[in-house]
Design a protein around this motif. Structure first.
Motif, PDB file in Angstrom:
ATOM      1  N   GLN A  14       0.839  -1.213   0.000  1.00  0.00           N
ATOM      2  CA  GLN A  14       0.000   0.000   0.000  1.00  0.00           C
ATOM      3  C   GLN A  14       0.873   1.262   0.000  1.00  0.00           C
ATOM      4  O   GLN A  14       1.892   1.313   0.685  1.00  0.00           O
ATOM      5  CB  GLN A  14      -0.873   0.034   1.254  1.00  0.00           C
ATOM      6  CG  GLN A  14      -1.991  -0.994   1.254  1.00  0.00           C
ATOM      7  CD  GLN A  14      -2.800  -0.909   2.530  1.00  0.00           C
ATOM      8  OE1 GLN A  14      -2.272  -1.138   3.615  1.00  0.00           O
ATOM      9  NE2 GLN A  14      -4.072  -0.548   2.408  1.00  0.00           N
TER      10      GLN A  14
ATOM     11  N   LYS B 133      -3.337  -2.020   6.072  1.00  0.00           N
ATOM     12  CA  LYS B 133      -3.471  -3.428   6.474  1.00  0.00           C
ATOM     13  C   LYS B 133      -2.169  -4.035   7.000  1.00  0.00           C
ATOM     14  O   LYS B 133      -2.192  -4.885   7.873  1.00  0.00           O
ATOM     15  CB  LYS B 133      -3.943  -4.253   5.267  1.00  0.00           C
ATOM     16  CG  LYS B 133      -5.331  -3.848   4.794  1.00  0.00           C
ATOM     17  CD  LYS B 133      -5.658  -4.553   3.466  1.00  0.00           C
ATOM     18  CE  LYS B 133      -6.802  -3.876   2.740  1.00  0.00           C
ATOM     19  NZ  LYS B 133      -6.532  -3.764   1.303  1.00  0.00           N
TER      20      LYS B 133
ATOM     21  N   TYR C 157       3.306   0.877  10.873  1.00  0.00           N
ATOM     22  CA  TYR C 157       1.930   1.144  11.313  1.00  0.00           C
ATOM     23  C   TYR C 157       1.928   1.892  12.655  1.00  0.00           C
ATOM     24  O   TYR C 157       1.076   2.748  12.900  1.00  0.00           O
ATOM     25  CB  TYR C 157       1.137  -0.169  11.408  1.00  0.00           C
ATOM     26  CG  TYR C 157      -0.322   0.067  11.704  1.00  0.00           C
ATOM     27  CD1 TYR C 157      -1.223   0.316  10.672  1.00  0.00           C
ATOM     28  CD2 TYR C 157      -0.790   0.091  13.022  1.00  0.00           C
ATOM     29  CE1 TYR C 157      -2.558   0.580  10.937  1.00  0.00           C
ATOM     30  CE2 TYR C 157      -2.133   0.355  13.299  1.00  0.00           C
ATOM     31  CZ  TYR C 157      -3.007   0.594  12.249  1.00  0.00           C
ATOM     32  OH  TYR C 157      -4.320   0.868  12.520  1.00  0.00           O
TER      33      TYR C 157
END
Ligand code: G1P
Length: 271
Positions: free
Chosen positions: A4, A121, A210
């Motif tokens: 991503q 994700k 993340y």
């Protein structure tokens, strides 16, 4: 695996006025192709499967550019022009990859990034600042290779003139890993010449963890009253998260300023 990419596109583009008074800078043509398509091509060539665009209500025309199917279909029906058909196929390919989120107030790159939290994700993702074009060698692809090898975050780096340090995020490096990669000890958003620890600047390609979202949630506004990713990165480094500065070998083009924008057209035309 990094699949991503996040691209903040909600900025006002004031450095490119008057061109950006009614038109988003990312759609301005550079040698016959909108700037954002160079960025998308870099993504595709790096193995990215999903791209998240952060736009604002004022810049919805960017969404329209990728969702203009009816318009293309009408034209293609009347005229079987090969070039238009190919362009349409390309737009469809981009459209399938892109998701849109909104940042309606320009509160900085960190704030923009936060808007994508729910869509991320994996443990790491790529973030690209579309003002920064890098040609001749795919910088994101090289950075993903480094990430795969060292399993750490990676930021693109370039030496800049000392007198321009206050225009950039500036690295303090810890130690060299090899010729083009070094561990980062600290990073400062737009320091004064006096306070800059080096002339190694952050360029808009980041592989981030993340975890950065948790830092951004609690971050206070920094330079210019904005939330900066640089500050979130600092705080992760303080907690021993490893970040690598990658000095890329492609050619950097600054499309966010008028001079740079004009130059980039000339440089790309030479290839
Ligand atoms: C942003 C970052 C800065 C980085 C620069 C690269 O600044 O905040 O750390 O050096 O991109 O282009 P901006 O260009 O949004 O002022």
């Amino acid at each position: 695996m990094i699949k991503q990419a996040i691209i903040p596109l909600a900025g006002l583009g004031t450095r490119l006025l008057p061109l950006t008074s009614v038109f988003p800078k990312e759609l301005l043509p550079i040698n016959g192709k909108p700037g954002i398509e160079y960025i998308l091509d870099e993504c595709i060539d790096s193995g990215i499967k999903e791209v998240i665009f952060i736009i604002s209500k004022k810049k919805e025309i960017i969404k329209k550019y990728f969702h203009n199917d009816k318009f293309y279909k009408k034209i293609i029906k009347k005229k079987k022009d090969r070039r238009i058909i190919d362009e349409y196929k390309k737009i469809l390919k981009y459209k399938k990859m892109i998701k849109f989120v909104y940042q309606n107030k320009p509160k900085g790159t960190g704030d923009a990034l936060l808007k994508t939290k729910k869509l991320i994700k994996g443990k790491f993702f790529l973030m690209m600042l579309p003002d920064d074009l890098i040609i001749k060698k795919n910088c994101s692809k090289s950075m993903i290779k480094i990430h795969n090898r060292y399993k750490s975050s990676v930021i693109a780096s370039m030496n800049v003139k000392k007198k321009t340090v206050s225009r950039w995020g500036i690295f303090k490096l810890k130690k060299k890993i090899n010729k083009d990669n070094s561990l980062i000890e600290d990073v400062f958003e737009k320091p004064s010449i006096k306070n800059a620890p080096s002339n190694k600047a952050v360029i808009g390609r980041y592989i981030l963890p993340y975890k950065i979202f948790y830092k951004l949630l609690h971050l206070k506004p920094g330079k210019g009253g904005e939330i900066h990713i640089t500050d979130a990165i600092r705080s992760l480094i303080n907690e021993n998260e490893s970040f690598i500065a990658h000095s890329f070998s492609g050619k950097y083009l600054d499309c966010g300023t008028m001079n740079g924008y004009i130059k980039s057209t000339l440089e790309i035309a030479k290839i």
